[in-house]
Write a protein that holds these residues in place. Structure first.
Motif, PDB file in Angstrom:
ATOM      1  N   UNK A 157      12.205   3.862  13.722  1.00 25.48           N
ATOM      2  CA  UNK A 157      11.120   3.676  12.674  1.00 25.48           C
ATOM      3  C   UNK A 157      11.675   3.988  11.387  1.00 25.48           C
ATOM      4  N   UNK A 158      11.773   3.373  10.434  1.00 28.34           N
ATOM      5  CA  UNK A 158      11.899   3.593   9.003  1.00 28.34           C
ATOM      6  C   UNK A 158      11.130   3.230   7.780  1.00 28.34           C
ATOM      7  N   UNK A 159      10.260   2.189   8.266  1.00 32.50           N
ATOM      8  CA  UNK A 159       9.201   1.710   7.473  1.00 32.50           C
ATOM      9  C   UNK A 159       7.858   2.219   7.407  1.00 32.50           C
ATOM     10  N   UNK A 160       7.032   2.690   6.758  1.00 28.61           N
ATOM     11  CA  UNK A 160       5.768   3.291   6.850  1.00 28.61           C
ATOM     12  C   UNK A 160       4.741   3.019   5.755  1.00 28.61           C
ATOM     13  N   UNK A 161       3.782   2.581   6.257  1.00 33.03           N
ATOM     14  CA  UNK A 161       2.327   2.235   5.413  1.00 33.03           C
ATOM     15  C   UNK A 161       1.769   3.507   4.718  1.00 33.03           C
ATOM     16  N   UNK A 162       2.177   3.817   3.621  1.00 34.94           N
ATOM     17  CA  UNK A 162       1.574   5.363   3.046  1.00 34.94           C
ATOM     18  C   UNK A 162       0.155   5.146   2.557  1.00 34.94           C
ATOM     19  N   UNK A 163      -0.059   4.015   1.909  1.00 36.90           N
ATOM     20  CA  UNK A 163      -1.252   3.839   1.414  1.00 36.90           C
ATOM     21  C   UNK A 163      -1.734   2.414   1.159  1.00 36.90           C
ATOM     22  N   UNK A 164      -2.997   2.259   1.209  1.00 41.59           N
ATOM     23  CA  UNK A 164      -3.649   0.960   0.832  1.00 41.59           C
ATOM     24  C   UNK A 164      -4.956   0.952  -0.056  1.00 41.59           C
ATOM     25  N   UNK A 165      -4.713   0.371  -1.089  1.00 43.93           N
ATOM     26  CA  UNK A 165      -5.932   0.355  -1.950  1.00 43.93           C
ATOM     27  C   UNK A 165      -6.571  -0.838  -2.603  1.00 43.93           C
ATOM     28  N   UNK A 166      -7.161  -1.090  -3.509  1.00 42.30           N
ATOM     29  CA  UNK A 166      -7.699  -2.112  -4.130  1.00 42.30           C
ATOM     30  C   UNK A 166      -6.752  -3.024  -4.780  1.00 42.30           C
ATOM     31  N   UNK A 167      -6.344  -4.061  -4.227  1.00 44.55           N
ATOM     32  CA  UNK A 167      -5.185  -5.173  -4.571  1.00 44.55           C
ATOM     33  C   UNK A 167      -3.739  -4.398  -4.708  1.00 44.55           C
ATOM     34  N   UNK A 168      -3.566  -3.288  -3.842  1.00 50.49           N
ATOM     35  CA  UNK A 168      -2.426  -2.640  -3.725  1.00 50.49           C
ATOM     36  C   UNK A 168      -1.985  -1.916  -2.455  1.00 50.49           C
ATOM     37  N   UNK A 169      -0.689  -1.744  -2.338  1.00 48.04           N
ATOM     38  CA  UNK A 169      -0.192  -1.132  -1.124  1.00 48.04           C
ATOM     39  C   UNK A 169       0.807  -0.256  -1.545  1.00 48.04           C
ATOM     40  N   UNK A 170       1.143   0.934  -0.729  1.00 46.72           N
ATOM     41  CA  UNK A 170       2.394   1.582  -1.216  1.00 46.72           C
ATOM     42  C   UNK A 170       3.075   1.850   0.082  1.00 46.72           C
ATOM     43  N   UNK A 196      -9.537  -3.665   0.145  1.00 45.23           N
ATOM     44  CA  UNK A 196      -8.782  -4.204   1.613  1.00 45.23           C
ATOM     45  C   UNK A 196      -9.995  -3.784   2.686  1.00 45.23           C
ATOM     46  N   UNK A 197      -9.603  -4.976   3.542  1.00 47.78           N
ATOM     47  CA  UNK A 197     -10.437  -4.869   4.747  1.00 47.78           C
ATOM     48  C   UNK A 197      -9.634  -4.405   6.042  1.00 47.78           C
ATOM     49  N   UNK A 198      -8.415  -4.149   5.764  1.00 49.49           N
ATOM     50  CA  UNK A 198      -7.601  -3.250   6.971  1.00 49.49           C
ATOM     51  C   UNK A 198      -7.456  -2.050   6.518  1.00 49.49           C
ATOM     52  N   UNK A 199      -7.494  -0.948   7.237  1.00 54.75           N
ATOM     53  CA  UNK A 199      -7.001   0.460   7.196  1.00 54.75           C
ATOM     54  C   UNK A 199      -5.605   0.401   7.216  1.00 54.75           C
ATOM     55  N   UNK A 232       0.195  -5.325   1.469  1.00 58.11           N
ATOM     56  CA  UNK A 232      -0.684  -5.446   0.406  1.00 58.11           C
ATOM     57  C   UNK A 232      -1.568  -6.860   0.520  1.00 58.11           C
ATOM     58  N   UNK A 233      -0.979  -7.998   1.004  1.00 63.56           N
ATOM     59  CA  UNK A 233      -1.728  -9.230   1.058  1.00 63.56           C
ATOM     60  C   UNK A 233      -2.699  -9.050   2.402  1.00 63.56           C
ATOM     61  N   UNK A 234      -2.001  -8.712   3.626  1.00 64.83           N
ATOM     62  CA  UNK A 234      -2.567  -8.656   4.772  1.00 64.83           C
ATOM     63  C   UNK A 234      -3.781  -7.597   4.810  1.00 64.83           C
ATOM     64  N   UNK A 235      -3.667  -6.337   4.005  1.00 66.25           N
ATOM     65  CA  UNK A 235      -4.706  -5.457   4.148  1.00 66.25           C
ATOM     66  C   UNK A 235      -5.954  -6.037   3.487  1.00 66.25           C
TER      67      UNK A 235
END
Length: 145
Positions: free
Chosen positions: A29-42, A6-9, A74-77
């Motif tokens: 608000x009901x959507x949250x970015x919990x985690x960004x990782x290599x080729x992944x997002x939660x 990832x290049x974005x936090x 995941x893509x934008x990250x």
């Protein structure tokens, strides 16, 4: 070629989504970015009555929105803040009724090229390992100028 790291936090990604898509938080608000990782997002979607269908279960369209958002995140990250990356296809398999809890969407990118990204998303009820919905999707990434 996009980076596999990832290049974005998650904070940068959240700020971008809030700025470019404020309508997704209409009603709170009901959507949250919990985690960004290599080729992944939660991502997490809070359990709320606006996401329910008759019978009191979380609706298919709510799960579809969460999967699409997790794939986009995941893509934008990994490519940076490109608001015009767009969904070209999504496929959903609804596997079981979700519990009355927040939903967790785990996305992994299978291909991340210059113009195309493909990923899959597994959605589970928070606190359960059982997948309630599985989605695959493709995004078109605009040419950088």
């Amino acid at each position: 070629m996009a980076s596999h790291h990832p290049i974005m936090t998650k904070e940068e990604l959240t700020a971008f989504l809030d700025r470019e898509f404020p309508q997704m938080h209409a009603g709170g608000r009901s959507y949250f970015v919990d985690e960004i990782g290599p080729l992944s997002a939660r991502m997490r979607m809070e359990y709320h009555e606006r996401h329910l269908r008759p019978g009191g279960t979380i609706s298919g369209p709510a799960m579809m929105a969460l999967a699409d958002l997790a794939l986009y995140a995941a893509i934008l990250a990994h490519i940076g803040p490109v608001a015009l990356a767009v969904t070209t296809s999504l496929n959903f398999n609804f596997l079981r009724k979700p519990e009355p809890h927040a939903l967790i969407a785990d996305c992994r990118l299978l291909k991340l090229g210059k113009r195309l990204a493909v990923g899959d998303v597994s959605i589970m009820s928070e606190g359960s390992p059982d997948v309630v919905c599985h989605a695959t999707g493709t995004y078109s990434i605009p040419e950088r100028r």
